[in-house]
Design an enzyme around this catalytic site. Structure first.
Site, PDB file in Angstrom:
ATOM      1  CG  HIS A  49      49.771  11.988   7.895  1.00  0.00           C
ATOM      2  ND1 HIS A  49      48.778  11.658   8.781  1.00  0.00           N
ATOM      3  CD2 HIS A  49      50.575  12.856   8.558  1.00  0.00           C
ATOM      4  CE1 HIS A  49      48.962  12.306   9.909  1.00  0.00           C
ATOM      5  NE2 HIS A  49      50.052  13.029   9.804  1.00  0.00           N
TER       6      HIS A  49
HETATM    7  C1  T46 Z   1      50.697  14.212  12.965  1.00  0.00           C
HETATM    8  C2  T46 Z   1      50.214  13.302  14.043  1.00  0.00           C
HETATM    9  C3  T46 Z   1      51.216  13.147  15.143  1.00  0.00           C
HETATM   10  C4  T46 Z   1      42.507  19.860  12.421  1.00  0.00           C
HETATM   11  O1  T46 Z   1      41.419  20.370  12.072  1.00  0.00           O
HETATM   12  N1  T46 Z   1      43.508  20.644  12.914  1.00  0.00           N
HETATM   13  C5  T46 Z   1      44.701  20.141  13.325  1.00  0.00           C
HETATM   14  O2  T46 Z   1      45.584  20.914  13.784  1.00  0.00           O
HETATM   15  C6  T46 Z   1      44.925  18.727  13.212  1.00  0.00           C
HETATM   16  C7  T46 Z   1      46.262  18.133  13.639  1.00  0.00           C
HETATM   17  C8  T46 Z   1      43.911  17.951  12.719  1.00  0.00           C
HETATM   18  N2  T46 Z   1      42.714  18.510  12.350  1.00  0.00           N
HETATM   19  C9  T46 Z   1      41.643  17.647  11.894  1.00  0.00           C
HETATM   20  C10 T46 Z   1      41.892  16.934  10.567  1.00  0.00           C
HETATM   21  C11 T46 Z   1      41.129  15.628  10.694  1.00  0.00           C
HETATM   22  O3  T46 Z   1      39.800  15.834  10.272  1.00  0.00           O
HETATM   23  O4  T46 Z   1      41.461  16.597  12.843  1.00  0.00           O
HETATM   24  C12 T46 Z   1      41.124  15.374  12.214  1.00  0.00           C
HETATM   25  C13 T46 Z   1      42.072  14.252  12.632  1.00  0.00           C
HETATM   26  O5  T46 Z   1      43.396  14.546  12.094  1.00  0.00           O
HETATM   27  P1  T46 Z   1      44.400  13.386  11.590  1.00  0.00           P
HETATM   28  O6  T46 Z   1      43.607  12.254  11.016  1.00  0.00           O
HETATM   29  O7  T46 Z   1      45.409  14.029  10.681  1.00  0.00           O
HETATM   30  O8  T46 Z   1      45.073  12.931  12.958  1.00  0.00           O
HETATM   31  P2  T46 Z   1      46.321  11.955  13.183  1.00  0.00           P
HETATM   32  O9  T46 Z   1      46.316  11.616  14.633  1.00  0.00           O
HETATM   33  O10 T46 Z   1      46.318  10.849  12.211  1.00  0.00           O
HETATM   34  O11 T46 Z   1      47.624  12.868  12.870  1.00  0.00           O
HETATM   35  C14 T46 Z   1      47.910  13.988  13.680  1.00  0.00           C
HETATM   36  C15 T46 Z   1      48.371  15.174  12.819  1.00  0.00           C
HETATM   37  O12 T46 Z   1      47.369  15.453  11.835  1.00  0.00           O
HETATM   38  C16 T46 Z   1      49.686  14.894  12.116  1.00  0.00           C
HETATM   39  O13 T46 Z   1      50.200  16.084  11.551  1.00  0.00           O
HETATM   40  O14 T46 Z   1      51.882  14.262  12.688  1.00  0.00           O
HETATM   41  O15 T46 Z   1      48.946  13.668  14.609  1.00  0.00           O
END
Ligand code: T46
Length: 142
Positions: A49
């Protein structure tokens, strides 16, 4: 490419090592949020993303993983494998994370509060958004 690998100053002595990150000083934004990622597995990928506004610094506190960064023109592969390196990722950068070592732990400093609406999770939409930024149809400052 709107990213930078930062060599952090390490305060080390016989007791161990310490690294300090301060908003507006060696971290180029005010820190609004901190989150961390752990219990990762080598076969699992994360990210995929982009963000229009969010800036972040990512530190591998333990273990290693690879970031793929893409600004719509080129793709770069960057290994994060040391707590004294910080990966700054600016606006409008597509990111993917892969090849996690077992037990890899990432700490992330973020410039904004969490907002799912700010995520671009479709690559074509990311590219279209970049065109809009170039043509001045977006409020993004990048
Ligand atoms: C990025 C990379 C390096 C939250 O509720 N609060 C938060 O602050 C974050 C970051 C995530 N979430 C929830 C949203 C999803 O349901 O945690 C779950 C997993 O998040 P995501 O699939 O977006 O995780 P990654 O590891 O793919 O990405 C994250 C960050 O979202 C993103 O901004 O740059 O780490």
């Amino acid at each position: 490419m709107n990213y930078k690998l930062i060599d952090m100053k390490v305060y080390g002595d016989e007791r161990g090592k310490l690294v300090s990150l301060e908003g507006g000083m060696n971290c180029p934004f005010d820190i609004k949020r901190v989150y961390y990622i752990y219990d990762t597995l080598p076969e699992q990928e994360r990210g995929k993303h982009a963000h229009r506004e969010l800036e972040q610094i990512i530190v591998a506190m333990d273990g290693a993983c690879q970031f793929v960064l893409d600004d719509g023109r080129e793709r770069k592969e960057i290994w994060l494998n040391s707590p004294d390196k910080g990966l700054y990722i600016g606006k409008n950068m597509w990111r993917e994370m892969r090849h996690f070592s077992y037990g890899c732990k990432l700490m992330v400093l973020a410039s904004t509060h969490y907002d799912e609406k700010e995520y671009i999770r479709d690559y074509d939409e990311f590219l279209k958004g970049l065109d809009n930024v170039k043509m001045g149809n977006s409020k993004s400052t990048c």
